[in-house]
Design a protein around this motif. Structure first.
Motif, PDB file in Angstrom:
ATOM      1  N   GLN A  18       9.696  -8.050  14.909  1.00 46.22           N
ATOM      2  CA  GLN A  18       8.424  -7.507  14.426  1.00 46.22           C
ATOM      3  C   GLN A  18       8.628  -6.700  13.147  1.00 46.22           C
ATOM      4  O   GLN A  18       7.831  -6.793  12.209  1.00 46.22           O
ATOM      5  CB  GLN A  18       7.776  -6.621  15.508  1.00 46.22           C
ATOM      6  CG  GLN A  18       7.262  -7.385  16.700  1.00 46.22           C
ATOM      7  CD  GLN A  18       6.075  -8.253  16.328  1.00 46.22           C
ATOM      8  OE1 GLN A  18       5.234  -7.865  15.534  1.00 46.22           O
ATOM      9  NE2 GLN A  18       6.020  -9.439  16.902  1.00 46.22           N
ATOM     10  N   LEU A  19       9.681  -5.896  13.102  1.00 51.43           N
ATOM     11  CA  LEU A  19       9.983  -5.098  11.916  1.00 51.43           C
ATOM     12  C   LEU A  19      10.294  -5.995  10.722  1.00 51.43           C
ATOM     13  O   LEU A  19       9.800  -5.757   9.608  1.00 51.43           O
ATOM     14  CB  LEU A  19      11.152  -4.152  12.190  1.00 51.43           C
ATOM     15  CG  LEU A  19      11.597  -3.267  11.027  1.00 51.43           C
ATOM     16  CD1 LEU A  19      10.451  -2.367  10.571  1.00 51.43           C
ATOM     17  CD2 LEU A  19      12.805  -2.449  11.421  1.00 51.43           C
ATOM     18  N   GLN A  23       8.107  -6.112   7.296  1.00 51.86           N
ATOM     19  CA  GLN A  23       8.723  -5.891   5.987  1.00 51.86           C
ATOM     20  C   GLN A  23       8.459  -7.075   5.055  1.00 51.86           C
ATOM     21  O   GLN A  23       8.201  -6.890   3.867  1.00 51.86           O
ATOM     22  CB  GLN A  23      10.223  -5.659   6.138  1.00 51.86           C
ATOM     23  CG  GLN A  23      10.549  -4.324   6.763  1.00 51.86           C
ATOM     24  CD  GLN A  23      12.028  -4.176   7.087  1.00 51.86           C
ATOM     25  OE1 GLN A  23      12.739  -5.160   7.288  1.00 51.86           O
ATOM     26  NE2 GLN A  23      12.486  -2.937   7.156  1.00 51.86           N
ATOM     27  N   ARG A  24       8.511  -8.280   5.592  1.00 55.82           N
ATOM     28  CA  ARG A  24       8.241  -9.471   4.795  1.00 55.82           C
ATOM     29  C   ARG A  24       6.802  -9.463   4.270  1.00 55.82           C
ATOM     30  O   ARG A  24       6.547  -9.708   3.094  1.00 55.82           O
ATOM     31  CB  ARG A  24       8.495 -10.729   5.626  1.00 55.82           C
ATOM     32  CG  ARG A  24       8.376 -12.028   4.853  1.00 55.82           C
ATOM     33  CD  ARG A  24       8.615 -13.244   5.747  1.00 55.82           C
ATOM     34  NE  ARG A  24       7.519 -13.471   6.662  1.00 55.82           N
ATOM     35  CZ  ARG A  24       6.381 -14.084   6.347  1.00 55.82           C
ATOM     36  NH1 ARG A  24       6.193 -14.531   5.123  1.00 55.82           N
ATOM     37  NH2 ARG A  24       5.434 -14.256   7.233  1.00 55.82           N
ATOM     38  N   LEU A  25       5.861  -9.138   5.141  1.00 57.07           N
ATOM     39  CA  LEU A  25       4.459  -9.088   4.738  1.00 57.07           C
ATOM     40  C   LEU A  25       4.205  -7.963   3.728  1.00 57.07           C
ATOM     41  O   LEU A  25       3.418  -8.129   2.789  1.00 57.07           O
ATOM     42  CB  LEU A  25       3.558  -8.922   5.960  1.00 57.07           C
ATOM     43  CG  LEU A  25       3.494 -10.135   6.891  1.00 57.07           C
ATOM     44  CD1 LEU A  25       2.701  -9.795   8.148  1.00 57.07           C
ATOM     45  CD2 LEU A  25       2.903 -11.333   6.189  1.00 57.07           C
ATOM     46  N   GLY A  29       2.738  -8.402  -0.049  1.00 59.03           N
ATOM     47  CA  GLY A  29       1.625  -7.592  -0.544  1.00 59.03           C
ATOM     48  C   GLY A  29       1.961  -6.891  -1.843  1.00 59.03           C
ATOM     49  O   GLY A  29       1.138  -6.835  -2.766  1.00 59.03           O
ATOM     50  N   THR A  30       3.161  -6.363  -1.932  1.00 59.73           N
ATOM     51  CA  THR A  30       3.597  -5.688  -3.153  1.00 59.73           C
ATOM     52  C   THR A  30       3.660  -6.665  -4.323  1.00 59.73           C
ATOM     53  O   THR A  30       3.200  -6.369  -5.433  1.00 59.73           O
ATOM     54  CB  THR A  30       4.975  -5.030  -2.942  1.00 59.73           C
ATOM     55  OG1 THR A  30       4.867  -4.086  -1.869  1.00 59.73           O
ATOM     56  CG2 THR A  30       5.456  -4.336  -4.197  1.00 59.73           C
ATOM     57  N   ILE A  31       4.209  -7.836  -4.080  1.00 61.91           N
ATOM     58  CA  ILE A  31       4.297  -8.852  -5.134  1.00 61.91           C
ATOM     59  C   ILE A  31       2.899  -9.271  -5.584  1.00 61.91           C
ATOM     60  O   ILE A  31       2.641  -9.402  -6.792  1.00 61.91           O
ATOM     61  CB  ILE A  31       5.116 -10.068  -4.643  1.00 61.91           C
ATOM     62  CG1 ILE A  31       6.585  -9.682  -4.482  1.00 61.91           C
ATOM     63  CG2 ILE A  31       4.983 -11.248  -5.598  1.00 61.91           C
ATOM     64  CD1 ILE A  31       7.427 -10.718  -3.760  1.00 61.91           C
ATOM     65  N   ALA A  32       1.992  -9.456  -4.637  1.00 59.54           N
ATOM     66  CA  ALA A  32       0.621  -9.843  -4.984  1.00 59.54           C
ATOM     67  C   ALA A  32      -0.049  -8.754  -5.828  1.00 59.54           C
ATOM     68  O   ALA A  32      -0.764  -9.061  -6.792  1.00 59.54           O
ATOM     69  CB  ALA A  32      -0.189 -10.102  -3.717  1.00 59.54           C
TER      70      ALA A  32
END
Length: 72
Positions: A18-19, A23-25, A29-32
């Motif tokens: 889950q962690l 972190q992947r999501l 989001g940061t890249i977007a």
């Protein structure tokens, strides 16, 4: 006792997964957000010059040289 350890290990593995997913999501989001910011930086002057040219074109005495300059 061994059963409790096995259950705890399964829970730990689930939480790690889950962690990792969170972190992947968050990274996506940061890249977007960075990409959207960069596009905004590119589009802002285009929109500004277009609005400037349009307001000049709609005035009583449009300055064609200024309009050409703004649109080029």
């Amino acid at each position: 006792m061994q059963r409790q350890v096995a259950v705890a290990q399964e829970q730990l593995e689930y939480l790690r997964d889950q962690l990792t997913e969170s972190q992947r999501l968050a990274t996506i989001g940061t890249i977007a957000a960075v990409i959207a910011h960069e596009f905004n930086n590119l589009l802002t002057p285009i929109v500004s010059y277009s609005q400037f040219a349009l307001s000049s074109a709609e005035s009583e005495k449009p300055d064609m040289e200024l309009i050409r300059k703004a649109l080029s």
